[in-house]
Write an enzyme that holds these catalytic residues in place. Sequence first.
Site: not given
Length: 280
Positions: A68, A73, A179-181, A183-184
């Site tokens: 991902d 990029r 669903t990246a940072y 989510l955490s």
Amino acid sequence: MAAIALFVHADRPEAHKLAAGLIHRLEGDGHEIRLPPECATALDRAGLACLDDRIGEHLDLAVSLGGDGSMLRAVTAVADGGVPVLGVNYGSLGYLTGVEPEAALGAIGQFLAGDYVVEERIRLSCRLDDGTEASALNEAIVEKVDSGRTVNLAVRIDGEFFTSYAADGLIAATPTGSTAYSLSAGGPILAPTMHALILTPVAPHTLFDRSLVLLPSSELVVEVLGDRPAAVAVDGRSLGELGEGGSLAVSVADRPARLVALGQRGFHQALKSSFGLSDR
């Protein structure tokens, strides 16, 4: 014939091998191939090097070979020109990269034959108060610099003061970035093609610790209160540091990312696989 750019993960030899094979085949078919300078160096194809501010000009397709991060990029380099991006998955999660390596050549051929669908994903337009600008497909983060100490942040929504947070940071995320940072940090999962903004506090020292899901027309401004500085990162790239009174403005970018879908597993299937939900 088509112009195709390849973005290759620097630390994956197997991705380099596949890229070399794709270049050989596509050049043989008469297509123009472009590579970011660091990829051209890694593949020993200096003649194909093209700087980011030129790589998207009159480009038909960008292909990311990596995880991902490589996809982010590629999107950053070409999305402003409306160029579709095809992701080949060499990572672990693969929320953005839907094609497996063995299917890469066939997937490119399918795209060139016009047998594909484009998913549009909103991006964020991010601007520091000193004029520094960047775009993000996943998120923009304002977070503490000093370990063990919170940072005090005020939030304005559409020009009106909302509240202040004493927290490790604040995340402004897209549905793709849900669903990246975010989510955490306890944020909600949104379908990636939705149009919305998510504001998620990170370890807040406050009674109000909930994420907000806002209209895509909203503009967020995060301002540093007090003398503890905050760092700003956009899709994992450092954008700078904010001192007292410094601010970051976030809104939905004018141009979305355009991701190529070829009938691979959908978002729900990616979630089930990544979180082991199929076994429950």
